[in-house]
Scaffold this active site. Structure first.
Site, PDB file in Angstrom:
ATOM      1  CG  HIS A  65      -1.957   1.100   1.159  1.00 48.17           C
ATOM      2  ND1 HIS A  65      -2.965   1.110   0.223  1.00 48.17           N
ATOM      3  CD2 HIS A  65      -2.141   2.218   1.909  1.00 48.17           C
ATOM      4  CE1 HIS A  65      -3.728   2.175   0.405  1.00 48.17           C
ATOM      5  NE2 HIS A  65      -3.244   2.873   1.424  1.00 48.17           N
ATOM      6  NE  ARG A  88     -10.080  14.560   4.041  1.00 52.82           N
ATOM      7  CZ  ARG A  88     -11.376  14.314   3.787  1.00 52.82           C
ATOM      8  NH1 ARG A  88     -11.752  13.192   3.214  1.00 52.82           N
ATOM      9  NH2 ARG A  88     -12.295  15.189   4.134  1.00 52.82           N
ATOM     10  CE1 TYR A 127      -6.063  10.769  -3.522  1.00 60.10           C
ATOM     11  CE2 TYR A 127      -5.480   8.574  -2.755  1.00 60.10           C
ATOM     12  CZ  TYR A 127      -5.472   9.939  -2.573  1.00 60.10           C
ATOM     13  OH  TYR A 127      -4.877  10.495  -1.462  1.00 60.10           O
ATOM     14  CG  HIS A 210     -10.417   6.876  -1.516  1.00 58.70           C
ATOM     15  ND1 HIS A 210     -11.018   7.277  -0.332  1.00 58.70           N
ATOM     16  CD2 HIS A 210      -9.152   7.358  -1.471  1.00 58.70           C
ATOM     17  CE1 HIS A 210     -10.151   7.953   0.386  1.00 58.70           C
ATOM     18  NE2 HIS A 210      -8.999   8.025  -0.277  1.00 58.70           N
ATOM     19  NE  ARG A 213     -13.891   8.418   4.683  1.00 53.56           N
ATOM     20  CZ  ARG A 213     -12.944   8.996   3.968  1.00 53.56           C
ATOM     21  NH1 ARG A 213     -13.203  10.113   3.295  1.00 53.56           N
ATOM     22  NH2 ARG A 213     -11.731   8.489   3.916  1.00 53.56           N
ATOM     23  CG  HIS A 237      -8.075   3.745   1.947  1.00 50.81           C
ATOM     24  ND1 HIS A 237      -8.072   4.800   1.061  1.00 50.81           N
ATOM     25  CD2 HIS A 237      -6.776   3.408   2.115  1.00 50.81           C
ATOM     26  CE1 HIS A 237      -6.823   5.089   0.711  1.00 50.81           C
ATOM     27  NE2 HIS A 237      -6.022   4.253   1.341  1.00 50.81           N
ATOM     28  CD  GLU A 240      -6.618   5.759   7.341  1.00 48.79           C
ATOM     29  OE1 GLU A 240      -5.489   6.233   7.566  1.00 48.79           O
ATOM     30  OE2 GLU A 240      -7.172   5.824   6.223  1.00 48.79           O
ATOM     31  CG  HIS A 274      -5.659   1.868   6.958  1.00 53.97           C
ATOM     32  ND1 HIS A 274      -4.314   2.027   7.235  1.00 53.97           N
ATOM     33  CD2 HIS A 274      -5.923   2.710   5.925  1.00 53.97           C
ATOM     34  CE1 HIS A 274      -3.798   2.912   6.411  1.00 53.97           C
ATOM     35  NE2 HIS A 274      -4.735   3.351   5.609  1.00 53.97           N
ATOM     36  CG  ASP A 325      -1.071   4.690   4.104  1.00 59.30           C
ATOM     37  OD1 ASP A 325      -1.349   5.260   3.043  1.00 59.30           O
ATOM     38  OD2 ASP A 325      -1.815   4.706   5.091  1.00 59.30           O
TER      39      ASP A 325
END
Length: 452
Positions: A65, A88, A127, A210, A213, A237, A240, A274, A325
């Site tokens: 990952h 983020r 992405y 992804h 969400r 994902h 997480e 995760h 990651d």
């Protein structure tokens, strides 16, 4: 420079070799056409003309990952405090400045850093598809192709996990920065992903959701069906953050794992990344479906995500793999060590995995998660992807050679990687990258080019 296997048959003599269950002294590997043609144990001295690899040689490590561009965040996001969500926002800013050319330069340097750390294959969870504002490049896969080219020029294999990212959260439209990620619908994502060229020596194409969400529930099955039709790996994902679980329950009345199960996403070709905050039912759904789980301990602790239930997941049937990651560090030995040591802290007991089990997560099971089942072992017919760890550094000197697996997992670091071989071709020799000799400068220049 395309990654091609070693053309001339070669014999490598391994001073010590990890053969999956134990460390064997004096092993000779005959390599032909990029694969291991024969394994000879009991080779006390190097055969005439053999390439000598002193230390402990393992199968090449698989980084299951990766987000290559996150490497540009190292150091910056360690200033002050904050949460995953504030982290983020900084990540979005870096993503907004990348172009195909700057992404290629950054990823090539990052993948070269991986090679120096003994990583021979990376799963790139990709992405960042389009230009700012969501405008498509003339080649809609320009960013993905940049990553594939970067891996070739850094000398490692890649599974490009082309990622569907369609929503800002449970149906909300993408924000201005997220427009770069979105194809609008899963059908449009699939059409673009279809155009990615497969069949390259060093590259394979997989799929990713992804998160629950970012892909509306009604479109999850489109991505899963695309991967299933191609027998390609599918990553996602999962849980997480507790906030994701809460929002999913509010939107759908179930956990993210249950939602994925409802839409046919789980299964032996799927890897959940995760899987930190799970219910007992979630663990059963993942394990009973043989869905793999990729743990990324250095990122999970850097972002204060929590410690996932890796022991229970594996006990229920989920194979474990490892990833770096966000690249707070790039060190698969540290990821393996952290999985065990974090569990010790959580439970206040020792010995949840043996060194052999942790190395399998970093090698064979990691490669399987990325669709490279023929890699990750030192066996006849396997890809000749190897990494050699020094046993004479300040970290590794002293233990008996038969304990070299324990030494590698619990004492060594990426700095102890001496050689990395991909397809029989030496990519790292005596700690120096043969294709990109000055990796630190390449990293510094490519990061400076995207710094705000």
């Amino acid at each position: 420079m395309p990654l091609t296997p070693q053309a001339t048959p070669t014999t490598y003599w391994l001073e010590h070799a990890w053969l999956g269950t134990h460390v064997e002294p004096g092993v000779a590997l005959d390599v032909e056409g990029g694969r291991i043609a024969a394994v000879h144990t009991g080779a006390g001295t190097p055969p005439p003309g053999a390439v000598v690899l002193r230390g402990l040689t393992l199968p090449g490590l698989a980084n299951a990952h990766s987000h290559a561009f996150h490497r540009a965040l190292r150091g910056t996001v360690q200033v002050g405090s904050g949460t995953f969500w504030t982290w983020r926002e900084i990540m979005y800013q870096v993503a907004g400045r990348l172009t195909p050319d700057t992404y290629y330069a950054l990823a090539r340097a990052v993948y070269a850093e991986m090679a120096l750390a003994g990583i021979t294959c990376v799963g790139e969870f990709h992405y960042l598809h389009h230009a700012p504002g969501g405008t498509r490049y003339d080649d809609p896969n320009a960013m993905g192709e940049a990553l594939i080219a970067a891996a070739a020029d850094a000398g490692i294999r890649i599974t490009l996990l082309d990622t569907a990212y369609l929503s800002a959260g449970f149906g909300a439209r993408p924000n201005q920065l997220q427009l770069r990620f979105s194809d609008g619908t899963a059908d449009a994502w699939a059409q673009r992903a279809d155009a990615l060229e497969g069949g390259r020596e060093h590259a394979r194409i997989g799929a990713a959701i992804h998160s629950v969400r970012a892909v509306p529930a009604g479109q999850l099955s489109i991505v899963a069906d695309w991967a299933r039709a191609r027998q390609a790996p599918l990553h996602v994902h999962l849980s997480e953050q507790t906030a994701e679980n809460d929002a999913c329950r509010d939107a759908h009345g179930r956990t993210p794992t249950q939602l994925l199960a409802d839409h046919g996403v789980l299964g032996p070709r799927t890897t959940a990344v995760h899987a930190t905050h799970l219910t007992g039912e979630d663990i059963g759904l993942l394990g009973n479906s043989r869905t793999g789980v990729c743990m990324c301990p250095t990122t999970e602790r850097d972002l204060a995500d929590g410690i996932g239930p890796a022991v229970q997941l594996q006990a229920h049937g989920s194979p474990l793999s490892l990833g770096s990651d966000s690249h707070a560090v790039i060190d698969l030995l540290e990821e393996a060590r952290a999985m065990e040591l974090d569990e010790r802290l959580r439970t206040r007991t020792r010995g949840h995995w043996t060194a052999n089990a942790l190395l399998r997560a970093a090698t064979a099971d990691g490669h399987a998660a990325l669709g490279w089942d023929e890699a990750g072992t030192l066996a006849t017919g396997a890809l000749a992807d190897l990494t050699t760890i020094a046993l004479d550094s300040v970290r590794t000197a002293g233990p008996l050679p038969r304990l070299a697996a324990e030494t590698a997992v619990f004492a060594a670091s990426a700095a102890d990687v001496r050689h990395t071989i991909v397809g029989g071709r030496q990519i790292v020799r005596d700690g120096v990258h043969t294709l990109l000799p000055d990796v630190p400068t390449a990293l510094a220049e490519s990061i400076a080019a995207v710094r705000g």
